[in-house]
Design an enzyme around this catalytic site. Structure first.
Site, PDB file in Angstrom:
ATOM      1  N   PRO A   2      -2.646  -2.451  10.947  1.00  0.00           N
ATOM      2  CA  PRO A   2      -3.983  -3.006  10.998  1.00  0.00           C
ATOM      3  C   PRO A   2      -4.977  -2.191  10.179  1.00  0.00           C
ATOM      4  O   PRO A   2      -5.140  -1.004  10.398  1.00  0.00           O
ATOM      5  CB  PRO A   2      -4.331  -2.949  12.481  1.00  0.00           C
ATOM      6  CG  PRO A   2      -3.152  -2.450  13.183  1.00  0.00           C
ATOM      7  CD  PRO A   2      -2.116  -2.063  12.210  1.00  0.00           C
ATOM      8  N   GLU A   3      -5.622  -2.852   9.289  1.00  0.00           N
ATOM      9  CA  GLU A   3      -6.780  -2.278   8.599  1.00  0.00           C
ATOM     10  C   GLU A   3      -8.021  -2.795   9.313  1.00  0.00           C
ATOM     11  O   GLU A   3      -7.917  -3.447  10.346  1.00  0.00           O
ATOM     12  CB  GLU A   3      -6.753  -2.676   7.112  1.00  0.00           C
ATOM     13  CG  GLU A   3      -5.447  -2.285   6.427  1.00  0.00           C
ATOM     14  CD  GLU A   3      -5.378  -2.669   4.954  1.00  0.00           C
ATOM     15  OE1 GLU A   3      -6.421  -2.639   4.285  1.00  0.00           O
ATOM     16  OE2 GLU A   3      -4.280  -3.005   4.484  1.00  0.00           O
ATOM     17  N   HIS A 104       8.829  -2.110  23.689  1.00  0.00           N
ATOM     18  CA  HIS A 104       7.713  -1.359  23.113  1.00  0.00           C
ATOM     19  C   HIS A 104       6.360  -1.708  23.713  1.00  0.00           C
ATOM     20  O   HIS A 104       5.335  -1.436  23.106  1.00  0.00           O
ATOM     21  CB  HIS A 104       7.673  -1.515  21.590  1.00  0.00           C
ATOM     22  CG  HIS A 104       8.970  -1.218  20.919  1.00  0.00           C
ATOM     23  ND1 HIS A 104       9.620  -0.012  21.061  1.00  0.00           N
ATOM     24  CD2 HIS A 104       9.771  -1.960  20.128  1.00  0.00           C
ATOM     25  CE1 HIS A 104      10.757  -0.034  20.374  1.00  0.00           C
ATOM     26  NE2 HIS A 104      10.871  -1.210  19.800  1.00  0.00           N
ATOM     27  N   ARG A 126       6.548   1.346  16.360  1.00  0.00           N
ATOM     28  CA  ARG A 126       6.722   2.615  15.639  1.00  0.00           C
ATOM     29  C   ARG A 126       5.981   3.777  16.294  1.00  0.00           C
ATOM     30  O   ARG A 126       6.199   4.930  15.918  1.00  0.00           O
ATOM     31  CB  ARG A 126       6.285   2.443  14.175  1.00  0.00           C
ATOM     32  CG  ARG A 126       7.175   1.460  13.432  1.00  0.00           C
ATOM     33  CD  ARG A 126       6.706   1.241  12.005  1.00  0.00           C
ATOM     34  NE  ARG A 126       6.983   2.377  11.159  1.00  0.00           N
ATOM     35  CZ  ARG A 126       6.668   2.421   9.862  1.00  0.00           C
ATOM     36  NH1 ARG A 126       6.046   1.391   9.301  1.00  0.00           N
ATOM     37  NH2 ARG A 126       6.953   3.476   9.148  1.00  0.00           N
ATOM     38  N   LYS A 169     -14.633  13.073 -10.545  1.00  0.00           N
ATOM     39  CA  LYS A 169     -13.304  13.109  -9.921  1.00  0.00           C
ATOM     40  C   LYS A 169     -12.239  12.507 -10.827  1.00  0.00           C
ATOM     41  O   LYS A 169     -12.391  11.387 -11.327  1.00  0.00           O
ATOM     42  CB  LYS A 169     -13.312  12.317  -8.612  1.00  0.00           C
ATOM     43  CG  LYS A 169     -14.255  12.878  -7.574  1.00  0.00           C
ATOM     44  CD  LYS A 169     -13.519  13.621  -6.485  1.00  0.00           C
ATOM     45  CE  LYS A 169     -14.512  14.098  -5.454  1.00  0.00           C
ATOM     46  NZ  LYS A 169     -13.933  14.533  -4.250  1.00  0.00           N
TER      47      LYS A 169
END
Length: 296
Positions: A2-3, A104, A126, A169
């Site tokens: 998830p973002e 899970h 995970r 940068k």
DNA sequence: CCTTGAACCTGGGCGC
DNA sequence: TGCGCCCAGGTTCAAG
């Protein structure tokens, strides 16, 4: 995982069941996810009322009525699902839907709310996710949040700000955008998509988007617009459902159908008139998808 | 400071 | 059917 748009979708999906409810019991089915749960976690939150659900970057924030907040990060594979309270069928009989336990399922929020009892279940194959509890007065200075950049939603994110961060940068643009200290909440999908929308290569040095005078170039201004738009579009679509990410009600987000480059290696670029092909390269161990013909 | 790579963990997909 | 390899939405830490 998830973002930002997926976490925001989770927040919106959970809010009706959780806000205003009482957390009767927090059931922990193991001692840890990515990290051990805080000491006395379950005992500490049992019986507390839930004031509201909010979000910062990719963190889901569950505000309790004792001034503390449960902080949840979904890692790569975390998801929540809701089992609603008792529901009457057409014959007027009440049923308590209870989905069968799934592999899970690690944390279960047992709730009592206006709509009856409910369970909110956190599943994470995970186990890269984690949960903690933080006093709200300490939130801003907490290590989770202290160094986070601005949200890419609304007008919080500005080109002048990014020009300051990127000036001088040599860092790859892809890496700079994934850095949560620069912008909070972007991940691999939305960085790839925002770069495609702004015709910028993930290989470009971040500093090349800043003028010698330290001002944002037009390209950087375009990138900021693209980031804001792709995040807004993805939230409106309920996020992206790949593999195991689902919304709290079990439905799927559909932004994955709107991907222009992510996971589209070897497919034609959809920039009008481009004619290029989407490439996949690896940068800092992550896949980057882009069109070398129209992104420079 | 920089960048890269490995680590954390499980599961799905693919080639053989 | 099975095995081995590669890949996956994130983050952090060590090493060069």
């Amino acid at each position: 995982m998830p973002e930002l748009p997926e976490v925001e979708t989770v927040r919106r999906g959970l809010a009706p069941s959780m806000e205003g409810a009482v957390l009767k019991e927090l059931e922990l089915r193991r001692n840890d996810l990515r990290f051990p749960f805080p000491a006395d976690f379950a005992r500490h939150v049992a019986g507390r009322g839930i004031r509201s659900l909010s979000r910062r970057a990719k963190y889901l924030l569950i505000d309790l009525d004792d001034g503390k907040t449960i902080v949840a990060h979904l890692g790569m594979s975390g998801s929540f699902r809701v089992e609603a309270g008792a529901v009457a069928d057409t014959a007027g009989t009440f049923h308590h839907p209870r989905s069968k336990d799934e592999k899970h399922d690690h944390v279960i929020f047992h709730l009592a709310g206006a709509g009856g009892d409910a369970r909110v279940i956190y599943n994470d194959p995970r186990r890269f996710g984690f949960m903690d509890i933080v006093p709200r007065v300490d939130m801003a200075s907490h290590p989770f949040f202290r160094d986070l950049g601005p949200e890419p939603t609304g007008n919080e994110l500005g080109a002048d700000y990014l020009a300051k961060r990127f000036a001088g940068k040599a860092q790859l643009l892809k890496s700079a955008l994934l850095d949560q200290k620069n912008i909070a909440g972007l991940g691999n999908i939305y960085v790839c998509e925002a770069l495609w929308r702004s015709h910028l290569s993930p290989l470009r040095a971040a500093g090349t988007l800043v003028t010698d005078a330290g001002k944002p170039t037009e390209a950087l201004q375009g990138l900021v617009v693209a980031i804001r738009e792709v995040i807004a579009d993805a939230i409106a679509a309920g996020g992206s459902s790949l593999r195991d990410h689902i919304q709290a009600d079990g439905s799927l987000g559909y932004f994955q159908h709107s991907f222009s480059v992510y996971d589209r290696e070897a497919q034609p670029c959809s920039t009008p008139g481009c004619g290029g092909t989407v490439s996949r390269i690896v940068q800092a161990g992550r896949s980057s998808f882009y069109c070398a013909a129209c992104q420079s």
